[in-house]
Design a protein around this motif. Structure first.
Motif, PDB file in Angstrom:
ATOM      1  N   PHE A 191       1.152  83.102 -21.485  1.00 55.19           N
ATOM      2  CA  PHE A 191       2.405  82.573 -21.040  1.00 55.19           C
ATOM      3  C   PHE A 191       2.931  81.514 -21.918  1.00 55.19           C
ATOM      4  O   PHE A 191       2.413  80.587 -22.435  1.00 55.19           O
ATOM      5  CB  PHE A 191       2.207  82.117 -19.563  1.00 55.19           C
ATOM      6  CG  PHE A 191       3.341  81.488 -19.023  1.00 55.19           C
ATOM      7  CD1 PHE A 191       4.108  82.407 -18.021  1.00 55.19           C
ATOM      8  CD2 PHE A 191       3.767  79.917 -18.961  1.00 55.19           C
ATOM      9  CE1 PHE A 191       5.353  81.834 -17.388  1.00 55.19           C
ATOM     10  CE2 PHE A 191       4.901  79.700 -18.412  1.00 55.19           C
ATOM     11  CZ  PHE A 191       5.724  80.487 -17.465  1.00 55.19           C
TER      12      PHE A 191
ATOM     13  N   PRO B 123      10.602  82.128 -19.929  1.00 56.24           N
ATOM     14  CA  PRO B 123       9.024  82.345 -19.890  1.00 56.24           C
ATOM     15  C   PRO B 123       8.817  83.837 -20.590  1.00 56.24           C
ATOM     16  O   PRO B 123       9.670  84.868 -20.187  1.00 56.24           O
ATOM     17  CB  PRO B 123       8.599  82.274 -18.657  1.00 56.24           C
ATOM     18  CG  PRO B 123       9.918  82.275 -17.686  1.00 56.24           C
ATOM     19  CD  PRO B 123      10.962  81.919 -18.523  1.00 56.24           C
TER      20      PRO B 123
ATOM     21  N   ILE C 259       8.484  92.685  -4.317  1.00 52.71           N
ATOM     22  CA  ILE C 259       6.981  92.264  -4.623  1.00 52.71           C
ATOM     23  C   ILE C 259       7.257  90.644  -4.337  1.00 52.71           C
ATOM     24  O   ILE C 259       8.048  89.932  -4.862  1.00 52.71           O
ATOM     25  CB  ILE C 259       6.625  92.143  -6.129  1.00 52.71           C
ATOM     26  CG1 ILE C 259       6.393  93.745  -6.310  1.00 52.71           C
ATOM     27  CG2 ILE C 259       5.364  91.666  -6.176  1.00 52.71           C
ATOM     28  CD1 ILE C 259       5.591  94.589  -5.813  1.00 52.71           C
TER      29      ILE C 259
ATOM     30  N   ALA D 279      -0.829  78.566 -16.027  1.00 50.24           N
ATOM     31  CA  ALA D 279      -0.118  79.710 -16.874  1.00 50.24           C
ATOM     32  C   ALA D 279      -1.084  81.081 -16.559  1.00 50.24           C
ATOM     33  O   ALA D 279      -0.432  82.114 -17.247  1.00 50.24           O
ATOM     34  CB  ALA D 279      -0.274  79.242 -18.197  1.00 50.24           C
TER      35      ALA D 279
ATOM     36  N   PRO E 220       1.093  83.997 -13.990  1.00 49.30           N
ATOM     37  CA  PRO E 220       2.112  85.279 -14.448  1.00 49.30           C
ATOM     38  C   PRO E 220       0.983  86.175 -15.123  1.00 49.30           C
ATOM     39  O   PRO E 220       1.266  87.276 -15.004  1.00 49.30           O
ATOM     40  CB  PRO E 220       2.999  84.450 -15.496  1.00 49.30           C
ATOM     41  CG  PRO E 220       2.998  83.076 -15.104  1.00 49.30           C
ATOM     42  CD  PRO E 220       1.488  82.665 -14.403  1.00 49.30           C
ATOM     43  N   VAL E 221       0.041  85.802 -15.779  1.00 48.60           N
ATOM     44  CA  VAL E 221      -0.778  86.696 -16.562  1.00 48.60           C
ATOM     45  C   VAL E 221      -1.664  87.664 -15.396  1.00 48.60           C
ATOM     46  O   VAL E 221      -1.443  88.900 -15.342  1.00 48.60           O
ATOM     47  CB  VAL E 221      -1.837  85.931 -17.423  1.00 48.60           C
ATOM     48  CG1 VAL E 221      -3.070  87.015 -18.021  1.00 48.60           C
ATOM     49  CG2 VAL E 221      -1.242  85.271 -18.612  1.00 48.60           C
TER      50      VAL E 221
ATOM     51  N   ASN F 296       1.069  89.928 -13.988  1.00 51.45           N
ATOM     52  CA  ASN F 296       1.336  90.933 -14.628  1.00 51.45           C
ATOM     53  C   ASN F 296       0.257  92.251 -14.947  1.00 51.45           C
ATOM     54  O   ASN F 296       0.454  93.152 -15.027  1.00 51.45           O
ATOM     55  CB  ASN F 296       1.526  90.554 -16.274  1.00 51.45           C
ATOM     56  CG  ASN F 296       2.071  91.732 -17.406  1.00 51.45           C
ATOM     57  OD1 ASN F 296       3.188  92.161 -16.781  1.00 51.45           O
ATOM     58  ND2 ASN F 296       1.523  92.090 -17.973  1.00 51.45           N
TER      59      ASN F 296
ATOM     60  N   ARG G  83       4.564  94.277 -12.106  1.00 49.57           N
ATOM     61  CA  ARG G  83       6.063  94.057 -11.998  1.00 49.57           C
ATOM     62  C   ARG G  83       6.321  92.597 -11.912  1.00 49.57           C
ATOM     63  O   ARG G  83       5.342  91.979 -11.596  1.00 49.57           O
ATOM     64  CB  ARG G  83       6.467  94.582 -10.485  1.00 49.57           C
ATOM     65  CG  ARG G  83       6.335  96.129 -10.505  1.00 49.57           C
ATOM     66  CD  ARG G  83       6.884  96.790  -9.001  1.00 49.57           C
ATOM     67  NE  ARG G  83       6.315  97.862  -8.576  1.00 49.57           N
ATOM     68  CZ  ARG G  83       7.126  98.920  -8.793  1.00 49.57           C
ATOM     69  NH1 ARG G  83       8.242  98.927  -9.393  1.00 49.57           N
ATOM     70  NH2 ARG G  83       6.548 100.316  -8.440  1.00 49.57           N
TER      71      ARG G  83
ATOM     72  N   GLU H 290       4.097  77.742 -13.171  1.00 49.15           N
ATOM     73  CA  GLU H 290       4.603  78.951 -14.140  1.00 49.15           C
ATOM     74  C   GLU H 290       4.791  80.203 -13.041  1.00 49.15           C
ATOM     75  O   GLU H 290       5.429  81.108 -13.606  1.00 49.15           O
ATOM     76  CB  GLU H 290       3.128  79.349 -14.977  1.00 49.15           C
ATOM     77  CG  GLU H 290       3.115  78.055 -16.023  1.00 49.15           C
ATOM     78  CD  GLU H 290       2.366  76.953 -15.706  1.00 49.15           C
ATOM     79  OE1 GLU H 290       2.139  76.647 -14.267  1.00 49.15           O
ATOM     80  OE2 GLU H 290       2.070  76.052 -16.635  1.00 49.15           O
TER      81      GLU H 290
ATOM     82  N   GLU I 128       8.422  79.910 -12.338  1.00 46.95           N
ATOM     83  CA  GLU I 128       9.181  80.003 -13.506  1.00 46.95           C
ATOM     84  C   GLU I 128       9.175  81.659 -13.915  1.00 46.95           C
ATOM     85  O   GLU I 128      10.545  82.050 -14.049  1.00 46.95           O
ATOM     86  CB  GLU I 128       8.537  79.349 -14.642  1.00 46.95           C
ATOM     87  CG  GLU I 128       8.863  77.805 -14.447  1.00 46.95           C
ATOM     88  CD  GLU I 128       8.063  76.877 -15.684  1.00 46.95           C
ATOM     89  OE1 GLU I 128       8.153  75.724 -15.560  1.00 46.95           O
ATOM     90  OE2 GLU I 128       7.191  77.578 -16.302  1.00 46.95           O
ATOM     91  N   TRP I 129       8.215  82.142 -13.772  1.00 49.11           N
ATOM     92  CA  TRP I 129       8.105  83.599 -14.383  1.00 49.11           C
ATOM     93  C   TRP I 129       8.873  84.455 -13.260  1.00 49.11           C
ATOM     94  O   TRP I 129       9.874  85.454 -13.669  1.00 49.11           O
ATOM     95  CB  TRP I 129       6.810  84.098 -14.160  1.00 49.11           C
ATOM     96  CG  TRP I 129       6.374  85.650 -14.432  1.00 49.11           C
ATOM     97  CD1 TRP I 129       5.966  86.537 -13.771  1.00 49.11           C
ATOM     98  CD2 TRP I 129       7.058  86.082 -15.721  1.00 49.11           C
ATOM     99  NE1 TRP I 129       5.605  87.567 -14.409  1.00 49.11           N
ATOM    100  CE2 TRP I 129       6.169  87.598 -15.661  1.00 49.11           C
ATOM    101  CE3 TRP I 129       7.296  85.562 -17.002  1.00 49.11           C
ATOM    102  CZ2 TRP I 129       6.494  88.724 -16.907  1.00 49.11           C
ATOM    103  CZ3 TRP I 129       7.361  86.734 -18.037  1.00 49.11           C
ATOM    104  CH2 TRP I 129       6.949  87.850 -17.853  1.00 49.11           C
TER     105      TRP I 129
ATOM    106  N   ALA J 245      12.781  83.869 -13.683  1.00 51.39           N
ATOM    107  CA  ALA J 245      13.393  84.453 -14.958  1.00 51.39           C
ATOM    108  C   ALA J 245      13.765  85.923 -14.722  1.00 51.39           C
ATOM    109  O   ALA J 245      14.430  86.359 -15.834  1.00 51.39           O
ATOM    110  CB  ALA J 245      12.229  84.067 -15.942  1.00 51.39           C
TER     111      ALA J 245
ATOM    112  N   LYS K 232      16.344  74.024 -10.669  1.00 51.76           N
ATOM    113  CA  LYS K 232      16.357  75.304 -10.782  1.00 51.76           C
ATOM    114  C   LYS K 232      16.593  76.132  -9.402  1.00 51.76           C
ATOM    115  O   LYS K 232      16.676  77.334  -9.286  1.00 51.76           O
ATOM    116  CB  LYS K 232      14.834  75.856 -11.138  1.00 51.76           C
ATOM    117  CG  LYS K 232      14.706  75.566 -12.829  1.00 51.76           C
ATOM    118  CD  LYS K 232      13.456  76.112 -13.264  1.00 51.76           C
ATOM    119  CE  LYS K 232      13.420  75.852 -14.779  1.00 51.76           C
ATOM    120  NZ  LYS K 232      12.114  76.091 -15.197  1.00 51.76           N
TER     121      LYS K 232
END
Lengths: 340, 340
Positions: free
Chosen positions: A220, A227, B66, B242, B245-246, B249, B254, B268, B271-272, B275, B321
């Motif tokens: 990330f 991101p 999701i 971080a 998000p890994v 994914n 998705r 994170e 944020e992911w 975005a 945000k």
């Protein structure tokens, strides 16, 4: 008389309606039209009926209806080379202008020269180098686009069609039949998880979250305030052989009740599936149809191959454990949707 | 007259039927009864209505619905210590008779002496040793049984109830509301994936295949002719910060459209999620209710904590945000199902 006059159309409507219903029922009666009426097809139907009959000793509650499918050689061809390797070779060629050093460095030189002998000599280490050069160094979004574009333009060297048209039609029917009976169908492949996901929904009806595969590490990062996940040239997980039960356990957290493979790489997945209690179905696609697709073993005296080897020991284990071996030649009416 | 006489009961039946329908409709009108009528609740309902209204610019196709939820501090308490740490401490005590050396070796001595100061001094390295000693060295099936048994007997030190009764009732309603609107709800937690799976279906209605978490390595082995997955004392993946998000994914493939967290470990993931394009909902549970649960920050001047820190910087990012901060004190009518 008016009453009678009215009842005729009603009668005919009823007849037509029942004909429509009967036709629909007949159409429903064979959910596997591309399978010949052999013991193999019978094993599938018997399993599904047992697993879905409430009150039966072999009933499987809907939440536990998990079926896992290998991809290469099980759902589509793995010959003459794995589809993902064809992609990697094409990518190396496309990227070559940015890498003048590849003209003189192996294994890249072999790819650019179409020198398959030198490529084979580079072995697994060389293959890994090609995979990293073609699969890492970009974001996940960029890689998805590259893969999607490649599937749009690439053609299989023998069948002259997009790879996405080469799904085995009997297996597509099997996937649909299982889903229609409440099964969740997963792909569990040694192939790259992010190489498969852009096409599995369209080709097999399998959504991205039901795809398990090998992966490289991702990281990330913030890029221009947005991101991204960057793909790193480092193996994260190999979803093959003993890795398949590991991947299944990690991603699904349940033991499958049905598993489908075609090679030594699927042995542990079938063993893991078979070790559960209750109704089970384990199947192996055997490639014995050189005319319509390919024929390889080395089981049953067929030639050996690097792309989906089916050794004699696997055939023995299948027989000993009651795994069903699918003969492409005898059990499948057609191989591809475009076959007659 | 007979016709009239017949129509009265029919009329009353119709009235009763419409009353039943209306009552059902009224009951349906508030899918989030444990939430106070604040802007926070309104943000949830508005998001779901936009995401599910076909033709709206913010419509999200069902396959892409999701939603990802952190667990500790978001769906249940992370105080006074993480539930999984309480499990690890209990396990070390239970295993102590087989490890006489632990009486004199840190961090085990600290656990056996209930010496929280010495335990804190052992730091992350000490914690990892405890986790490995309590979480590895057995098969996945054995570990599942150990965890299930522990959840049956362990009690939270303050609420004196099984941990499985401590789900935040408003979040359980939110999970159900999202699922009723076609969302797939995932847990994405720094906690151990195999520690959570034995309870998530029962507690949150989240099936094992929709649980993502940290993991140690497992290894496929044959034991007495039966395949097992052995848990090894080696970290495989840390699903925190971080890593979230890994993990998302890798497991889902998705990007979520909604994400829910409560601490710096969820930044994170939010944020992911944020975005992506189209309708989005990012929320953070803020623990500001010492009376009914706990109050900690250090944001808003509340005391700092090691178990789910919510720094001032996260509060700032949330405001910048448009992430919605849930005040447990103001937004939640009740915390637990057993609250009045």
């Amino acid at each position: 008389m008016r009453t009678h006059a009215r009842s005729y159309p009603a009668f005919f409507l009823a007849v037509i309606a029942s004909l429509v219903v009967c036709t629909a029922a007949l159409a429903e009666a064979d959910p596997l039209p591309s399978w010949n009426d052999t013991n193999t097809k019978n094993a599938i139907v018997t399993f599904v009926e047992k697993a879905t009959t409430e009150g039966s000793a072999d009933f499987v509650p809907p939440a536990e209806r998990i079926a896992t499918f290998d991809n290469d050689g099980t759902l589509w061809p793995s010959h003459p080379i794995y589809t993902q390797l064809a992609f990697a070779l094409d990518r190396v060629k496309a990227l070559a202008p940015q890498h003048p050093e590849w003209k003189t460095t192996q294994p890249f030189k072999a790819v650019l020269d179409n020198d398959m002998k030198a490529l084979a000599a580079a072995g697994e280490k060389g293959l890994l180098e090609l995979i990293m050069a073609s699969h890492a160094g970009m974001s996940t979004a960029e890689f998805e686009k590259i893969v999607t574009d490649w599937f749009r333009t690439a053609r299989h060297p023998r069948f002259k069609r997009p790879y996405t048209e080469l799904a085995y039609q009997p297996m597509v029917e099997l996937l649909e039949y299982l889903r229609a009976n409440g099964f969740k169908t997963y792909i569990v492949s040694g192939g790259g998880i992010e190489f498969m996901r852009p096409m599995t929904e369209k080709v097999y009806g399998v959504s991205p979250e039901q795809v398990i595969g090998s992966s490289i590490e991702t990281k990330f990062e913030m890029k221009d305030g947005k991101p991204v996940l960057m793909r790193l040239p480092k193996i994260h997980f190999i979803d093959d052989k003993a890795g398949k039960p590991v991947g299944i356990n990690e991603f699904i957290g349940r033991r499958p009740v049905a598993a489908f493979g075609n090679s030594a790489g699927d042995r542990e997945m079938l063993e893991w599936t078979g070790a559960g209690s209750g109704a089970r179905l384990m199947m192996l696609v055997f490639h014995d149809d050189a005319e319509r697709e390919y024929a390889y073993g080395p089981a049953n005296g067929l030639p050996d191959t690097k792309f989906g080897t089916f050794p004699e020991a696997l055939m023995k284990e299948a027989k000993a454990k009651g795994w069903v071996v699918i003969s492409m030649k005898d059990d499948w009416k057609r191989i591809f949707a475009f076959d007659q």
